[in-house]
Design an enzyme around this catalytic site. Sequence first.
Site, PDB file in Angstrom:
ATOM      1  CG  ASN A 160      -6.740  -1.427   1.465  1.00 35.17           C
ATOM      2  OD1 ASN A 160      -6.052  -1.013   0.542  1.00 35.17           O
ATOM      3  ND2 ASN A 160      -6.226  -1.813   2.620  1.00 35.17           N
ATOM      4  CG  HIS A 206      -3.286   3.047   2.056  1.00 35.02           C
ATOM      5  ND1 HIS A 206      -3.778   2.587   0.858  1.00 35.02           N
ATOM      6  CD2 HIS A 206      -3.387   2.007   2.930  1.00 35.02           C
ATOM      7  CE1 HIS A 206      -4.152   1.324   1.004  1.00 35.02           C
ATOM      8  NE2 HIS A 206      -3.919   0.953   2.251  1.00 35.02           N
ATOM      9  CB  CYS A 243      -0.947   0.001   1.188  1.00 33.53           C
ATOM     10  SG  CYS A 243      -1.909  -1.515   1.290  1.00 33.53           S
TER      11      CYS A 243
HETATM   12  O1  UT7 Z   1      -3.814  -1.547   3.512  1.00 33.04           O
HETATM   13  C1  UT7 Z   1      -3.025  -2.301   4.380  1.00 33.04           C
HETATM   14  C2  UT7 Z   1      -3.259  -1.938   5.748  1.00 33.04           C
HETATM   15  N1  UT7 Z   1      -4.405  -2.643   6.302  1.00 33.04           N
HETATM   16  C3  UT7 Z   1      -5.058  -2.037   7.270  1.00 33.04           C
HETATM   17  O2  UT7 Z   1      -4.797  -0.914   7.562  1.00 33.04           O
HETATM   18  C4  UT7 Z   1      -6.104  -2.799   8.053  1.00 33.04           C
HETATM   19  C5  UT7 Z   1      -5.986  -2.440   9.512  1.00 33.04           C
HETATM   20  N2  UT7 Z   1      -6.942  -3.116  10.350  1.00 33.04           N
HETATM   21  C6  UT7 Z   1      -8.253  -2.790  10.361  1.00 33.04           C
HETATM   22  O3  UT7 Z   1      -8.694  -1.945   9.603  1.00 33.04           O
HETATM   23  C7  UT7 Z   1      -9.140  -3.480  11.360  1.00 33.04           C
HETATM   24  O4  UT7 Z   1      -8.347  -4.160  12.299  1.00 33.04           O
HETATM   25  C8  UT7 Z   1     -10.146  -4.466  10.696  1.00 33.04           C
HETATM   26  C9  UT7 Z   1     -11.207  -3.685   9.955  1.00 33.04           C
HETATM   27  C10 UT7 Z   1      -9.422  -5.413   9.774  1.00 33.04           C
HETATM   28  C11 UT7 Z   1     -10.841  -5.287  11.790  1.00 33.04           C
HETATM   29  O5  UT7 Z   1     -11.469  -4.431  12.731  1.00 33.04           O
HETATM   30  P1  UT7 Z   1     -11.268  -4.682  14.304  1.00 33.04           P
HETATM   31  O6  UT7 Z   1     -12.119  -3.705  14.986  1.00 33.04           O
HETATM   32  O7  UT7 Z   1      -9.796  -4.665  14.568  1.00 33.04           O
HETATM   33  O8  UT7 Z   1     -11.919  -6.117  14.482  1.00 33.04           O
HETATM   34  P2  UT7 Z   1     -11.240  -7.459  15.019  1.00 33.04           P
HETATM   35  O9  UT7 Z   1     -10.339  -8.036  13.988  1.00 33.04           O
HETATM   36  O10 UT7 Z   1     -10.683  -7.242  16.385  1.00 33.04           O
HETATM   37  O11 UT7 Z   1     -12.521  -8.366  15.139  1.00 33.04           O
HETATM   38  C12 UT7 Z   1     -13.589  -8.039  16.046  1.00 33.04           C
HETATM   39  C13 UT7 Z   1     -14.679  -9.079  15.882  1.00 33.04           C
HETATM   40  C14 UT7 Z   1     -14.169 -10.498  15.951  1.00 33.04           C
HETATM   41  O12 UT7 Z   1     -15.121 -11.271  16.621  1.00 33.04           O
HETATM   42  P3  UT7 Z   1     -14.908 -11.651  18.175  1.00 33.04           P
HETATM   43  O13 UT7 Z   1     -13.622 -12.413  18.225  1.00 33.04           O
HETATM   44  O14 UT7 Z   1     -14.871 -10.348  18.912  1.00 33.04           O
HETATM   45  O15 UT7 Z   1     -16.118 -12.497  18.483  1.00 33.04           O
HETATM   46  C15 UT7 Z   1     -14.117 -10.933  14.508  1.00 33.04           C
HETATM   47  O16 UT7 Z   1     -14.281 -12.321  14.344  1.00 33.04           O
HETATM   48  O17 UT7 Z   1     -15.296  -8.923  14.592  1.00 33.04           O
HETATM   49  C16 UT7 Z   1     -15.294 -10.195  13.931  1.00 33.04           C
HETATM   50  N3  UT7 Z   1     -15.207  -9.961  12.485  1.00 33.04           N
HETATM   51  C17 UT7 Z   1     -16.276  -9.801  11.714  1.00 33.04           C
HETATM   52  N4  UT7 Z   1     -17.586  -9.805  11.972  1.00 33.04           N
HETATM   53  C18 UT7 Z   1     -18.418  -9.598  10.937  1.00 33.04           C
HETATM   54  C19 UT7 Z   1     -14.084  -9.850  11.744  1.00 33.04           C
HETATM   55  N5  UT7 Z   1     -14.419  -9.619  10.458  1.00 33.04           N
HETATM   56  C20 UT7 Z   1     -15.766  -9.577  10.416  1.00 33.04           C
HETATM   57  C21 UT7 Z   1     -16.698  -9.374   9.376  1.00 33.04           C
HETATM   58  N6  UT7 Z   1     -18.012  -9.385   9.695  1.00 33.04           N
HETATM   59  N7  UT7 Z   1     -16.322  -9.144   8.101  1.00 33.04           N
END
Ligand code: UT7
Length: 313
Positions: free
Chosen positions: A268, A238, A115
């Site tokens: 993204n 980005h 990215c």
């Molecule tokens: O371009 C390269 C750089 N990439 C980035 O900058 C990405 C950076 N990271 C992020 O943007 C965020 O961390 C994400 C959007 C990827 C995830 O958000 P988060 O608030 O960090 O969520 P998490 O990974 O901690 O997941 C929270 C919950 C989990 O469930 P539990 O364990 O709390 O029960 C996940 O299983 O959300 C769940 N989850 C989803 N639920 C519904 C993860 N993906 C999904 C989904 N739909 N698509």
Amino acid sequence: MVKRVGILGIGTYLPENVVTNHDLAEKLNTSDEWIRSRTGILERRNAPIEMLTSEMATEAGKIAIRDAGLSPKDIGMILVATVTPDYAFPSVASVVQERLGIPSGTPAMDISAACSGFVYGMVTAMHFIQAGSYPYVLVIGAEKFSSIIDWADRSTAVLFGDGAGAIVLGCVYEDRGIISFELGADGARGKHLLADPMVSMSGREVFKFAVRQMPLTVESVVQKAGLKNEDIDFLIPHQANTRIIETARERLALPEEKVSVTVNRYGNTSAASIPLSLAYEIQQGTINDNDIVVLVGFGAGLTWGAVCLRWGK
Ligand code: UT7
């Protein structure tokens, strides 16, 4: 005096197929509400299976060359930032050379910095131009993440989109163009975001890195330009997540209207996200001659990069 290098033309390509959060919720255990609130993404584009990254790159490049008032034979070098090349080799840049009718013999290579790749490409191009090696360099960011996403993994499948953006860089008038740049990488944290061959990511780790690194990189590039945060007229970050952009915006104390957000419509798009956002803002009329514009990327590597430029030719 060192020659100033700036953006002479810009072009984009977006696949026609719009995939909404509702479309994804039909196939995955996810919801529009989750995607919208955790990422800010409403929809993204997906290229047809048979469409290669080079085809999107070519379309964007063609428009950028035309927009610069140039023809393919004027281009001295082709750089394509991508982590989703058609093949391991030849490079996308080589394919683009042939497809655009840029003369045989013109150097062409891909840049792999995920990215941050587009910013890495801009800085590389700037040095070749300042050295007097080539008057015009075509820099393209093009990605087809739909081909490396594990469509069963909801934590990554909802995030990415396909597309391409291109610019032609060349010498510009006196104080216009790139004033300063900042590039960096931390290989020790590379494991947090990798593709082998499908994408896997520790979202939380990358999130923490992004919200810390993005404002630091912006502050550093602005300082190197002899300016202050409040001198920024427009920030093109980005586009990974509106929560990351919003946190960085607050840390930099910039008003909302000075920060580009297009992740809602394109998702993204990795190396393509900065030129796609830049083109979008130009089309909206938000960037004006003489504006201080900062482009900043961060991503796999982990890598980061920014350029601070004064808009105009
Ligand atoms: O371009 C390269 C750089 N990439 C980035 O900058 C990405 C950076 N990271 C992020 O943007 C965020 O961390 C994400 C959007 C990827 C995830 O958000 P988060 O608030 O960090 O969520 P998490 O990974 O901690 O997941 C929270 C919950 C989990 O469930 P539990 O364990 O709390 O029960 C996940 O299983 O959300 C769940 N989850 C989803 N639920 C519904 C993860 N993906 C999904 C989904 N739909 N698509």
